[in-house]
Motif scaffolding. Structure first.
Motif, PDB file in Angstrom:
ATOM      1  N   ALA A 195       0.842  -1.195   0.000  1.00 55.86           N
ATOM      2  CA  ALA A 195       0.000   0.000   0.000  1.00 55.86           C
ATOM      3  C   ALA A 195       0.879   1.248   0.000  1.00 55.86           C
ATOM      4  O   ALA A 195       2.069   1.185   0.347  1.00 55.86           O
ATOM      5  N   LEU A 196       0.280   2.362  -0.380  1.00 62.10           N
ATOM      6  CA  LEU A 196       0.974   3.649  -0.353  1.00 62.10           C
ATOM      7  C   LEU A 196      -0.050   4.761  -0.402  1.00 62.10           C
ATOM      8  O   LEU A 196      -1.227   4.528  -0.661  1.00 62.10           O
ATOM      9  N   HIS A 197       0.401   5.972  -0.126  1.00 62.01           N
ATOM     10  CA  HIS A 197      -0.407   7.176  -0.305  1.00 62.01           C
ATOM     11  C   HIS A 197       0.202   7.935  -1.479  1.00 62.01           C
ATOM     12  O   HIS A 197       1.418   8.125  -1.517  1.00 62.01           O
ATOM     13  N   ALA A 198      -0.625   8.353  -2.397  1.00 66.24           N
ATOM     14  CA  ALA A 198      -0.126   8.970  -3.625  1.00 66.24           C
ATOM     15  C   ALA A 198      -0.461  10.451  -3.694  1.00 66.24           C
ATOM     16  O   ALA A 198      -1.565  10.853  -3.358  1.00 66.24           O
ATOM     17  N   THR A 199       0.499  11.231  -4.168  1.00 62.36           N
ATOM     18  CA  THR A 199       0.205  12.608  -4.545  1.00 62.36           C
ATOM     19  C   THR A 199      -0.324  12.577  -5.980  1.00 62.36           C
ATOM     20  O   THR A 199      -0.186  11.569  -6.681  1.00 62.36           O
ATOM     21  N   GLY A 200      -0.878  13.673  -6.417  1.00 63.73           N
ATOM     22  CA  GLY A 200      -1.345  13.752  -7.800  1.00 63.73           C
ATOM     23  C   GLY A 200      -0.221  13.508  -8.792  1.00 63.73           C
ATOM     24  O   GLY A 200      -0.413  12.859  -9.823  1.00 63.73           O
ATOM     25  N   GLY A 222       2.390  11.611  -8.374  1.00 64.37           N
ATOM     26  CA  GLY A 222       2.870  10.230  -8.352  1.00 64.37           C
ATOM     27  C   GLY A 222       1.848   9.185  -8.734  1.00 64.37           C
ATOM     28  O   GLY A 222       2.200   8.047  -9.027  1.00 64.37           O
ATOM     29  N   ALA A 223       0.583   9.551  -8.759  1.00 59.93           N
ATOM     30  CA  ALA A 223      -0.472   8.561  -8.974  1.00 59.93           C
ATOM     31  C   ALA A 223      -0.309   7.780 -10.276  1.00 59.93           C
ATOM     32  O   ALA A 223      -0.534   6.572 -10.314  1.00 59.93           O
ATOM     33  N   GLY A 224       0.092   8.436 -11.334  1.00 59.52           N
ATOM     34  CA  GLY A 224       0.257   7.747 -12.624  1.00 59.52           C
ATOM     35  C   GLY A 224       1.327   6.671 -12.564  1.00 59.52           C
ATOM     36  O   GLY A 224       1.153   5.581 -13.122  1.00 59.52           O
ATOM     37  N   LEU A 225       2.433   6.958 -11.906  1.00 63.59           N
ATOM     38  CA  LEU A 225       3.512   5.985 -11.738  1.00 63.59           C
ATOM     39  C   LEU A 225       2.994   4.750 -11.015  1.00 63.59           C
ATOM     40  O   LEU A 225       3.251   3.614 -11.425  1.00 63.59           O
ATOM     41  N   TYR A 226       2.237   4.957  -9.948  1.00 61.09           N
ATOM     42  CA  TYR A 226       1.746   3.836  -9.145  1.00 61.09           C
ATOM     43  C   TYR A 226       0.685   3.037  -9.887  1.00 61.09           C
ATOM     44  O   TYR A 226       0.688   1.807  -9.850  1.00 61.09           O
ATOM     45  N   ARG A 227      -0.198   3.728 -10.581  1.00 65.37           N
ATOM     46  CA  ARG A 227      -1.225   3.010 -11.361  1.00 65.37           C
ATOM     47  C   ARG A 227      -0.586   2.189 -12.479  1.00 65.37           C
ATOM     48  O   ARG A 227      -1.002   1.074 -12.753  1.00 65.37           O
TER      49      ARG A 227
END
Length: 159
Positions: free
Chosen positions: A126-131, A133-138
């Protein structure tokens, strides 16, 4: 520019600096030294336990560490969807503003995911994403949680 490497004990202060970059991006006030001293101790202790913590960094010859990604292994009570109870938590994914958009955070993040896959029993991360970073995680396969996280902040100061 050198490649990604696993952080060692001498990198605790650099990880604090990268944490400040991440926290600032999340809207936190990063001024002050008390939190930094505590974070440096925390990173120094965590770096001494390579089975439960890893951080990956990218160095710049003139700036030192310019990107990072860190993660912990936590053991919770087993459940039907996580029989071993091991969970990963990703944090401290950050890049120095002077070196953004060069793929450094993504390289650190990829190395961290490889560590989880190859060296830990973790099956859920799990993680918390900033706007930003969200694309990298998705792109790495992270999805919205089935159940939202709720947070209660107490009024007492924690030391």
């Amino acid at each position: 520019m050198s490649g990604v490497r696993r952080a060692g004990p001498a990198d605790a202060l650099a990880l604090v600096r990268m944490r400040a970059v991440m926290c600032e991006a999340m809207g936190d006030d990063v001024e002050g030294t008390e939190w930094r001293a505590g974070a440096e101790r925390w990173f120094a202790d965590a770096l001494a336990d390579p089975g439960r913590f890893a951080a990956f960094v990218v160095d710049d010859p003139g700036l030192g560490v310019v990107a990072s990604a860190a993660g912990t292994v936590e053991f919770r009570a087993p459940s039907p969807s996580n029989v071993g109870g091991a969970r990963g938590h990703v944090f401290n994914v950050a890049t120095d503003p002077r070196r953004r958009r060069l793929g450094h955070a993504g390289a650190c993040f990829g190395a961290l995911l490889a560590w989880y896959r190859d060296e830990t029993p973790v099956t859920r991360i799990a993680l918390h994403a900033t706007g930003d970073g969200a694309g990298l995680y998705r792109a790495a396969g992270f999805t919205e949680p089935r159940y939202p996280e709720l947070v209660l902040r107490t009024s007492r100061e924690v030391r």
